[in-house]
Design a protein around this motif. Structure first.
Motif, PDB file in Angstrom:
ATOM      1  N   SER A 122      -7.685   6.615  -0.482  1.00 18.81           N
ATOM      2  CA  SER A 122      -7.402   7.831  -1.248  1.00 18.81           C
ATOM      3  C   SER A 122      -6.442   7.555  -2.401  1.00 18.81           C
ATOM      4  N   THR A 123      -5.603   6.537  -2.285  1.00 19.49           N
ATOM      5  CA  THR A 123      -4.725   6.162  -3.385  1.00 19.49           C
ATOM      6  C   THR A 123      -5.531   5.778  -4.616  1.00 19.49           C
TER       7      THR A 123
ATOM      8  N   TYR B 164       1.295  18.502  -0.543  1.00 22.17           N
ATOM      9  CA  TYR B 164       0.877  17.132  -0.245  1.00 22.17           C
ATOM     10  C   TYR B 164       1.604  16.562   0.970  1.00 22.17           C
TER      11      TYR B 164
ATOM     12  N   TRP C 283      -5.881   5.627   9.614  1.00 24.76           N
ATOM     13  CA  TRP C 283      -5.009   6.360   8.712  1.00 24.76           C
ATOM     14  C   TRP C 283      -4.557   5.484   7.545  1.00 24.76           C
ATOM     15  N   THR C 284      -4.171   4.246   7.820  1.00 24.68           N
ATOM     16  CA  THR C 284      -3.718   3.369   6.740  1.00 24.68           C
ATOM     17  C   THR C 284      -4.867   3.033   5.790  1.00 24.68           C
TER      18      THR C 284
ATOM     19  N   ASN D 112       0.813  -1.214   0.000  1.00 24.68           N
ATOM     20  CA  ASN D 112       0.000   0.000   0.000  1.00 24.68           C
ATOM     21  C   ASN D 112       0.847   1.265   0.000  1.00 24.68           C
TER      22      ASN D 112
ATOM     23  N   SER E  18       1.137   9.456  -5.637  1.00 25.85           N
ATOM     24  CA  SER E  18       1.349  10.842  -5.205  1.00 25.85           C
ATOM     25  C   SER E  18       2.373  11.550  -6.079  1.00 25.85           C
TER      26      SER E  18
ATOM     27  N   TYR F  98      -5.364   6.284   3.599  1.00 24.81           N
ATOM     28  CA  TYR F  98      -4.466   6.499   2.457  1.00 24.81           C
ATOM     29  C   TYR F  98      -4.579   5.374   1.439  1.00 24.81           C
TER      30      TYR F  98
ATOM     31  N   TRP G 118       0.887   4.241  -2.816  1.00 25.88           N
ATOM     32  CA  TRP G 118       0.545   5.600  -2.421  1.00 25.88           C
ATOM     33  C   TRP G 118       1.636   6.585  -2.847  1.00 25.88           C
TER      34      TRP G 118
ATOM     35  N   TYR H 188      -6.925   9.024  -6.163  1.00 25.57           N
ATOM     36  CA  TYR H 188      -5.892   9.788  -6.847  1.00 25.57           C
ATOM     37  C   TYR H 188      -5.317   9.038  -8.049  1.00 25.57           C
TER      38      TYR H 188
ATOM     39  N   TYR I 114     -15.069  10.553   0.240  1.00 21.21           N
ATOM     40  CA  TYR I 114     -14.554  10.296   1.582  1.00 21.21           C
ATOM     41  C   TYR I 114     -15.685  10.117   2.595  1.00 21.21           C
TER      42      TYR I 114
ATOM     43  N   SER J  52      -0.557  15.509   4.111  1.00 21.54           N
ATOM     44  CA  SER J  52      -0.489  14.121   4.583  1.00 21.54           C
ATOM     45  C   SER J  52      -0.029  14.057   6.034  1.00 21.54           C
TER      46      SER J  52
END
Length: 188
Positions: free
Chosen positions: A105-106, A78, A98-99, A24, A32, A102, A28, A109, A152, A82
């Protein structure tokens, strides 16, 4: 991404669950980097000028042009966003989310990076009026931002905190405020 995701195709990557996923963090980071580069390429043509105090800085005889200035601003944007997101989740006692955040969100994005690549190709390889296109870009990014907030809020992974005031705090302080700061830094 094909190597990082172990030969997974696009559909498998987008539909995989958090607990079935591996690598992951590299996914990410790669996503990014692509977003930062393509966004910098796209908006560097629209910033009026590099601020004088930045343009006067020279490292080994080189100074920043518009692209370099945009790239540094977007990367710092970013990184700070982050880092603040990580601190936000840790401060409300929801660090494990949090993990998952992201990871989810990966995927968002990742799709956005394809759209940005298409916009960059259109912008640089087709005869378009850049002044008129700026309004379309602005409306595109506003739509993407609104979609991201709803993505989200209503995602099945419940990536935002449970309590409504934490959701409101996250959206205002870590989604809206950083974008306004980036806009002011680049265009004023």
């Amino acid at each position: 991404m094909n190597i990082v995701e172990r030969e997974a195709n696009l559909k498998d990557f987008l539909l995989q669950k958090y607990f079935d996923a591996s690598n992951n963090l590299p996914s990410w980071v790669i996503t990014s980097c692509v977003i930062a580069l393509t966004l910098s390429v796209l908006i560097s043509q629209y910033i009026p000028t590099v601020p004088k105090y930045i343009a006067d800085l020279q490292v080994l005889g080189y100074q920043l042009n518009k692209f370099g200035f945009c790239l540094i601003c977007v990367v710092l944007f970013y990184l700070v966003k982050s880092g603040l997101g990580f601190l936000f989740y840790q401060s409300i006692g929801d660090g494990k989310k949090w993990t998952i955040f992201y990871f989810t969100s990966t995927k968002f994005y990742f799709i956005l990076s394809f759209l940005l690549i298409i916009l960059c190709v259109t912008h640089y390889y087709f005869p378009v009026d850049r002044n008129k296109l700026f309004l379309y870009y602005f409306s595109f990014f506003a739509t993407v931002f609104i979609f991201k907030v709803f993505f989200y809020l209503f995602h099945k992974n419940n990536i935002l905190p449970e309590k409504w005031y934490y959701k409101f705090l996250y959206i205002c302080t870590l989604q809206i405020a950083p974008l306004l700061l980036l806009w002011k830094l680049l265009f004023f």
